[in-house]
Write an enzyme that holds these catalytic residues in place. Structure first.
Site, PDB file in Angstrom:
ATOM      1  N   GLU A 145      14.063  -0.237   8.509  1.00 43.63           N
ATOM      2  CA  GLU A 145      12.745   0.163   8.037  1.00 43.63           C
ATOM      3  C   GLU A 145      12.088  -1.056   7.396  1.00 43.63           C
ATOM      4  OE1 GLU A 145      10.413   3.348   5.110  1.00 43.63           O
ATOM      5  OE2 GLU A 145      12.595   3.303   5.143  1.00 43.63           O
TER       6      GLU A 145
ATOM      7  N   CYS B  19       9.746   6.393   5.333  1.00 42.94           N
ATOM      8  CA  CYS B  19       8.473   7.015   4.948  1.00 42.94           C
ATOM      9  C   CYS B  19       7.283   6.431   5.674  1.00 42.94           C
ATOM     10  CB  CYS B  19       8.289   6.891   3.441  1.00 42.94           C
ATOM     11  SG  CYS B  19       9.388   7.942   2.478  1.00 42.94           S
TER      12      CYS B  19
ATOM     13  N   ASN C 283      10.368  12.378   9.553  1.00 47.99           N
ATOM     14  CA  ASN C 283      11.297  11.679   8.677  1.00 47.99           C
ATOM     15  C   ASN C 283      11.398  12.418   7.357  1.00 47.99           C
ATOM     16  OD1 ASN C 283      12.759   9.147   7.598  1.00 47.99           O
ATOM     17  ND2 ASN C 283      11.090   9.470   6.141  1.00 47.99           N
ATOM     18  N   GLU C 284      12.598  12.830   7.002  1.00 51.10           N
ATOM     19  CA  GLU C 284      12.910  13.578   5.771  1.00 51.10           C
ATOM     20  C   GLU C 284      11.756  14.493   5.355  1.00 51.10           C
ATOM     21  OE1 GLU C 284      12.205  10.387   2.119  1.00 51.10           O
ATOM     22  OE2 GLU C 284      14.172  10.439   3.070  1.00 51.10           O
TER      23      GLU C 284
END
Length: 790
Positions: free
Chosen positions: A27, A231, A355-356
């Protein structure tokens, strides 16, 4: 040394396949791409930095004017005649007086532009000028005092944009240089996409990767790489043309000069020079399967939501990505891949949506992506999401969605204390083989010490042992530039000229190098029983009320001893930290019983986004538990446990605190169990477990290509453990050779550093035994991999 036990491996009883279990996650945070893995040495090469990236940024961030002798110039940034519509800003050097030369200089990242004696650097620029076409433009890497470390010359011979290239060879080593561009003459010189790369990149690729960092990643031998986040996948505008848009993969391919600058949600600029094509290519180079993660048209950070009826283009992006990766050269996106230089497919097997994620809007949209992808590409494994925490309402919502949609995998994320990892080493023991598989897409304990690495190694034996349920796992974050830290811990640390792997890195490397292909049953007997890390007493200590950046009022406060019925009542408490952004804590007093309940009414009257904090088991600011209501961005109800200043989220659910509304809060502590309710609704039910430390943590597998039996053993305890190793049904006769790879001999608080990059690293020794039964002593605080062959 403790009394001897036995580790018995059934070498011919092959179990679940280990598949692609251990990999990595890339990331772009901590300047992992620009200023990191992406080898570009110029910062703000296209003059596109903007306050939307960071409040301190502007179009000339990292640039400065150069005026030599009596030279004078005006340096501005213009956009009237841009290089292209996606890269509209460029530098204009208006030569007022040529003197000994005028121009501009770039400071690079960290301490400056690094130069290494004898190394070649490739300079390129788009330029034009309106006069003095024969006047040379001098390009140099210089020290701060002006000493030239290497130079070259180009001539900008056109009034239209044109790309120029030249090489610079460094005559000395210096890590604090500047790239200078200086000319004489008259008129204006215009510059854009000013670039300097080491000629030696990983696999010598143009627009390539920094060799030392990429080599550390390749040295892990990961089975897969998840990218590009994190994120940054879903945090941003829904319009792909906006500067602060969500990460849209189609913006990241093709000519780097045509890729739009992007606001990175970690508060810096992202050039997208390291884009999807380069990431696919890197995966191929290191033998890792690519796992791209795409947004689902929902930004949980800012509640931006694509209407269901407008999801078509977003789903189309996912389908187009699969075609880009796997399609033949006759398909639309396969042709684009081939034109970029890769006619053969990349062989994509996995794709992640979201994502999450938290909240119903994501899971409503996930169904549409899942259905469309499975209809067109049933061979692709689809990854669902279960939020950023290890338990709670959103975690359960994610798993329900995965079961309902028959997702192939569920992406779990959690960052916890080392003690949490030790307490949950058997987390996946009860997971079912016929459920969606676990993709542990982000995990780490808080720290890069040897103790952190040991705790993670013990936990990883549980991941491997449960390969029937856990399909993929990757530590996160992967990379950190030491001068641009957004998040720590991290697996690899670097600056502008050096990089090192942490103790955690070497644990990951041991597990990746020696994963094996199928599990083998391994059983322990005769060892001492597991012992608690510390005394397993009930949660006791001070009860306190708090707030962080808000004005709150607590009333009707009473503490009930559930065993005796004794009730303590307290006066109202008002706390006002509006705008301060700091914690304020009011201590009520001690709770000494084993079973007690705190009742109160809470109201938020204003201030920042956060709501209420109820502290319990309080020993000090670094050791306590708390219930946070209206937490991060006023979204969460969370039970935290803090040990030595490091926190674990025990459970989480969504909850938003409204100003001026009174809430009845009930917090019950029984032993080490916690229940929390709001207005009579149970929000949390969890346990703060004390780790039971096993004598050894272990797993075994077989590697089919070599026939090696691989045994991994972790000893977290302070004393060594002697084990009788018994290899049942061993096929050979005569001696066995044991290749032992060992991490041991380090204090728990030791760590690698730039000064001692390999202070903690595995050592290897080879042993020979008469047969498949032998004694082996596992040192205290050790990670050991035994490769056993006849």
């Amino acid at each position: 040394m403790r009394r001897q036990g036995t580790l018995r491996v059934r070498t011919q009883d092959k179990g679940a396949p280990l598949g692609d279990l251990f990999g990595i996650f890339f990331e772009d945070l901590n300047h992992a791409a620009d200023g990191g893995l992406y080898a570009e040495l110029v910062q703000n090469r296209s003059f596109e930095f903007d306050p939307v990236d960071h409040p301190d940024y502007h179009a000339l961030t990292a640039w400065e004017i150069v005026e030599r002798g009596q030279g004078r110039a005006n340096l501005t940034v213009e956009d009237e005649r841009p290089l292209n519509p996606r890269n509209i800003h460029y530098a204009a050097i208006d030569i007022v007086s040529e003197g000994d030369g005028v121009g501009l200089a770039n400071r690079g990242f960290n301490t400056g532009i690094p130069a290494r004696q004898g190394e070649r650097y490739r300079f390129s620029v788009y330029a034009r000028r309106d006069a003095s076409f024969e006047e040379p433009v001098r390009i140099a890497i210089e020290r701060g005092d002006g000493t030239v470390l290497g130079e070259t010359i180009i001539r900008v011979d056109s009034s239209e944009w044109k790309r120029y290239e030249a090489d610079i060879v460094a005559n000395a080593t210096d890590n604090g240089g500047k790239l200078t561009i200086v000319t004489k003459g008259t008129g204006k010189l215009y510059l854009d996409m000013v670039s300097l790369f080491p000629a030696k990149t990983f696999r010598d690729r143009p627009n390539g990767l920094r060799e030392d960092i990429a080599s550390l990643l390749a040295g892990l031998k990961p089975k897969f790489m998840r990218f590009p986040g994190g994120c940054l996948v879903h945090d941003g505008s829904l319009d792909p043309d906006d500067r602060d848009s969500m990460y849209r993969w189609k913006n990241t391919i093709g000519d780097v000069a045509q890729r739009p600058a992007r606001r990175n949600n970690w508060r810096y600029n992202q050039t997208l020079g390291l884009g999807y094509y380069e990431l696919f290519q890197f995966c191929e180079d290191i033998g890792a399967k690519p796992i791209p993660i795409l947004p689902a048209g929902y930004d949980p950070h800012h509640k931006r939501i694509v209407p269901i009826e407008e999801l078509g283009p977003w789903i189309g992006d996912a389908l187009d990505l699969i075609e880009f990766a796997n399609g033949g050269a006759s398909t639309e996106w396969g042709r684009i891949r081939a034109e970029l230089g890769h006619p053969e497919p990349f062989g994509l097997e996995y794709i992640g949506i979201g994502n999450e994620e938290v909240g119903a809007p994501f899971f409503e949209r996930y169904e549409y992506f899942h259905r469309a992808i499975k209809e067109k590409h049933p061979e692709i494994k689809i990854i669902n999401s279960s939020g950023p925490f290890a338990a709670g309402g959103e975690y359960e919502r994610g798993w329900k969605s995965a079961r309902d949609n028959r997702s192939d995998l569920v992406d779990e994320h959690y960052y916890q204390t080392p003690e949490w990892f030790l307490a949950h080493a058997g987390r996946y023991d009860g997971f079912k083989a016929d459920d969606p598989k676990v993709f542990l897409g982000e995990y780490a304990s808080w720290g890069n010490t040897y103790y952190n690495a040991l705790a993670e190694a013990a936990f990883m034996t549980g991941l491997e042992r449960n390969a029937h349920a856990v399909a993929l796992a990757c530590y996160a974050p992967l990379l950190c530039n030491a001068d641009y830290v957004n998040w720590k811990p991290d697996l690899i640390w670097f600056d502008n000229h050096q990089a090192f792997g942490t103790a955690n890195y070497y644990v990951q490397q041991l597990f990746m190098h020696h994963q094996g292909d199928r599990l083998l049953p391994i059983e322990a007997s005769g060892f001492e029983a597991a012992k608690p890390l510390r005394e397993a007493t009930p949660i006791r200590g001070t009860i306190a009320l708090g707030t962080e950046g808000s004005s709150v009022h607590y009333s009707s406060i009473r503490l009930v001893n559930n065993a005796t019925g004794e009730t303590l009542e307290y006066p109202d408490v008002s706390l006002d930290q509006s705008g301060a952004g700091k914690k304020q804590i009011f201590e009520l007093g001690a709770a000494d019983g084993d079973d007690y309940t705190l009742h109160l009414r809470a109201r938020k009257d204003g201030g920042g986004p956060r709501g209420f904090n109820l502290y319990f088991g309080w020993k000090d600011d670094r050791n306590h538990l708390n219930w946070e209501i209206g937490g991060w961005q006023n979204q969460d109800s969370i039970i935290h446990s803090f040990i030595d200043g490091r926190g674990s989220v025990l459970t989480q659910s969504l909850f938003e605190v409204e100003n001026g509304v009174g809430y009845d809060l009930t917090l019950r502590i029984s032993g080490r169990s916690v229940q929390a309710s709001i207005d009579g609704t149970l929000m949390a039910e969890t346990e703060d477990k004390i780790p039971l430390i096993e004598p050894l943590y272990y797993t075994a597998s077989v590697e089919e290509a070599t026939g090696d039996t691989i045994v991994k053993v972790v000893n977290v305890r302070d004393e060594s453990e002697l084990a009788a190793m018994v290899l049942e049904s061993w096929p050979g006769k005569g001696p066995v050779t044991v290749e032992a790879h060992i991490l041991s001999g380090y204090r728990p608080d030791e760590a690698n550093s730039f000064e001692e990059p390999a202070r903690i690293a595995p050592k290897t020794k080879t042993l020979t035994f008469d047969g498949p039964s032998f004694d082996y002593e596992f040192p205290n605080h050790s990670v050991t991999v035994l490769r056993i062959r006849g």
